[in-house]
Design a protein around this motif. Structure first.
Motif, PDB file in Angstrom:
ATOM      1  N   UNK A 152     -28.764  24.972  40.165  1.00  0.00           N
ATOM      2  CA  UNK A 152     -28.771  23.403  41.055  1.00  0.00           C
ATOM      3  C   UNK A 152     -29.527  23.695  42.574  1.00  0.00           C
ATOM      4  N   UNK A 153     -28.379  24.340  43.171  1.00  0.00           N
ATOM      5  CA  UNK A 153     -28.900  24.876  44.279  1.00  0.00           C
ATOM      6  C   UNK A 153     -29.350  25.972  44.253  1.00  0.00           C
ATOM      7  N   UNK A 154     -29.712  26.911  43.748  1.00  0.00           N
ATOM      8  CA  UNK A 154     -30.423  27.814  43.565  1.00  0.00           C
ATOM      9  C   UNK A 154     -29.738  29.481  43.119  1.00  0.00           C
ATOM     10  N   UNK A 155     -30.074  30.554  44.052  1.00  0.00           N
ATOM     11  CA  UNK A 155     -29.533  31.915  43.261  1.00  0.00           C
ATOM     12  C   UNK A 155     -28.827  32.293  43.939  1.00  0.00           C
ATOM     13  N   UNK A 156     -27.540  32.661  43.479  1.00  0.00           N
ATOM     14  CA  UNK A 156     -26.733  33.295  44.492  1.00  0.00           C
ATOM     15  C   UNK A 156     -26.055  34.944  43.960  1.00  0.00           C
ATOM     16  N   UNK A 157     -26.271  34.886  45.031  1.00  0.00           N
ATOM     17  CA  UNK A 157     -26.201  37.118  44.772  1.00  0.00           C
ATOM     18  C   UNK A 157     -25.187  37.722  45.589  1.00  0.00           C
ATOM     19  N   UNK A 158     -24.877  38.905  45.889  1.00  0.00           N
ATOM     20  CA  UNK A 158     -23.882  39.212  46.828  1.00  0.00           C
ATOM     21  C   UNK A 158     -23.790  38.811  47.583  1.00  0.00           C
ATOM     22  N   UNK A 159     -23.225  38.672  48.345  1.00  0.00           N
ATOM     23  CA  UNK A 159     -22.105  38.241  49.730  1.00  0.00           C
ATOM     24  C   UNK A 159     -22.824  36.630  50.242  1.00  0.00           C
ATOM     25  N   UNK A 160     -23.813  36.259  48.820  1.00  0.00           N
ATOM     26  CA  UNK A 160     -24.068  34.302  49.172  1.00  0.00           C
ATOM     27  C   UNK A 160     -22.573  33.918  48.471  1.00  0.00           C
ATOM     28  N   UNK A 161     -22.897  32.317  49.893  1.00  0.00           N
ATOM     29  CA  UNK A 161     -21.545  31.640  49.129  1.00  0.00           C
ATOM     30  C   UNK A 161     -21.905  30.703  49.284  1.00  0.00           C
ATOM     31  N   UNK A 162     -21.598  29.696  47.694  1.00  0.00           N
ATOM     32  CA  UNK A 162     -21.520  28.371  47.244  1.00  0.00           C
ATOM     33  C   UNK A 162     -20.405  27.327  48.792  1.00  0.00           C
ATOM     34  N   UNK A 163     -20.987  26.848  48.906  1.00  0.00           N
ATOM     35  CA  UNK A 163     -19.979  26.261  49.953  1.00  0.00           C
ATOM     36  C   UNK A 163     -19.843  24.760  49.109  1.00  0.00           C
ATOM     37  N   UNK A 164     -18.644  24.003  48.781  1.00  0.00           N
ATOM     38  CA  UNK A 164     -19.076  22.960  47.944  1.00  0.00           C
ATOM     39  C   UNK A 164     -18.265  22.057  48.083  1.00  0.00           C
ATOM     40  N   UNK A 165     -18.510  20.709  48.041  1.00  0.00           N
ATOM     41  CA  UNK A 165     -17.066  19.750  47.969  1.00  0.00           C
ATOM     42  C   UNK A 165     -17.688  18.847  46.501  1.00  0.00           C
ATOM     43  N   UNK A 166     -16.721  17.516  46.875  1.00  0.00           N
ATOM     44  CA  UNK A 166     -16.639  16.583  45.722  1.00  0.00           C
ATOM     45  C   UNK A 166     -17.968  16.706  44.923  1.00  0.00           C
ATOM     46  N   UNK A 167     -18.756  15.826  46.710  1.00  0.00           N
ATOM     47  CA  UNK A 167     -20.077  15.241  46.144  1.00  0.00           C
ATOM     48  C   UNK A 167     -21.512  16.325  45.560  1.00  0.00           C
ATOM     49  N   UNK A 168     -20.588  17.411  44.918  1.00  0.00           N
ATOM     50  CA  UNK A 168     -21.737  18.503  44.592  1.00  0.00           C
ATOM     51  C   UNK A 168     -21.315  18.509  42.671  1.00  0.00           C
TER      52      UNK A 168
END
Length: 220
Positions: free
Chosen positions: A166-182
């Motif tokens: 739901x946050x988008x498309x994540x490909x090589x090099x991308x980071x998902x920086x997530x916390x407890x709200x996600x």
């Protein structure tokens, strides 16, 4: 490799201040090795932090206020890429892991020794991290990770393959920086396994009963 998902400002400030858990600092360093935008942001944070430390405060400023001041200054600092003359393209070894991961997993993808934890899912845990949990994950294409949130923070960098949530498309090099709200449910894309490096400071919170039952076995 041009990342489209970047580090959160709070993560950049924490890295600049040396305040991140070891596992998270490793993932940040791996991302910085390929992301000029985030390297510039860390440079800005270093400069802002130095200026704040040098500022003569009236009395001792509480650390939380200093951090908020640093975040506010970083958010208002425009990211300007300085002009540099074109350089010869670097020869990238497709089998090489980012240098920041070498002390924990070795140097090459082909030498990794994966452990199966579920159908289509393999893992390697770093044993020599003193603060936080650091792991490599390999998930087969077309697999859906159960819907989950996070008991704390999670920082994931894609190394190979890709996933969509739901946050988008994540490909090589991308980071998902997530916390407890996600809350999210990554689905790996066709074409090859998705390999990522992930740091966590608390177990995931799965919504389905089956995933919750299996969680002690897969230890995520």
């Amino acid at each position: 490799m041009m990342p489209h998902h970047h580090l959160d400002e709070a993560t950049i400030v924490g890295y600049s201040a040396g305040a991140l858990p070891d596992a998270f600092a490793v993932v940040v360093a791996a991302h910085l090795s390929i992301c000029q935008r985030c390297r510039d942001s860390v440079g800005d944070a270093d400069a802002i932090g130095g200026a704040l430390l040098a500022q003569p405060w009236e009395g001792a400023q509480p650390p939380a206020q200093a951090r908020e001041a640093m975040l506010a200054k970083l958010a208002s600092t425009p990211i300007e890429a300085p002009f540099t003359p074109p350089a010869a393209p670097k020869v990238v070894d497709p089998d090489a892991l980012p240098a920041a991961l070498h002390p924990y997993f070795g140097e090459r993808f082909s030498a990794l020794r994966w452990k199966s934890v579920a159908p289509g899912m393999h893992i390697i845990r770093a044993a020599n991290v003193s603060d936080g949990s650091l792991m490599l994950l390999r998930i087969a294409p077309g697999k859906s990770v159960p819907m989950h949130s996070h008991g704390g923070n999670e920082l994931t960098m894609i190394l190979r393959g890709s996933y969509q949530d739901g946050l988008g498309h994540f490909a090589p090099g991308d980071v998902a920086d997530l916390d407890s709200d996600v809350t999210h449910q990554p689905v790996t894309m066709p074409g090859g396994p998705c390999i990522c490096v992930a740091a966590t400071d608390a177990p995931l919170r799965f919504e389905g009963w089956l995933a919750r039952m299996l969680q002690p076995l897969i230890k995520l």
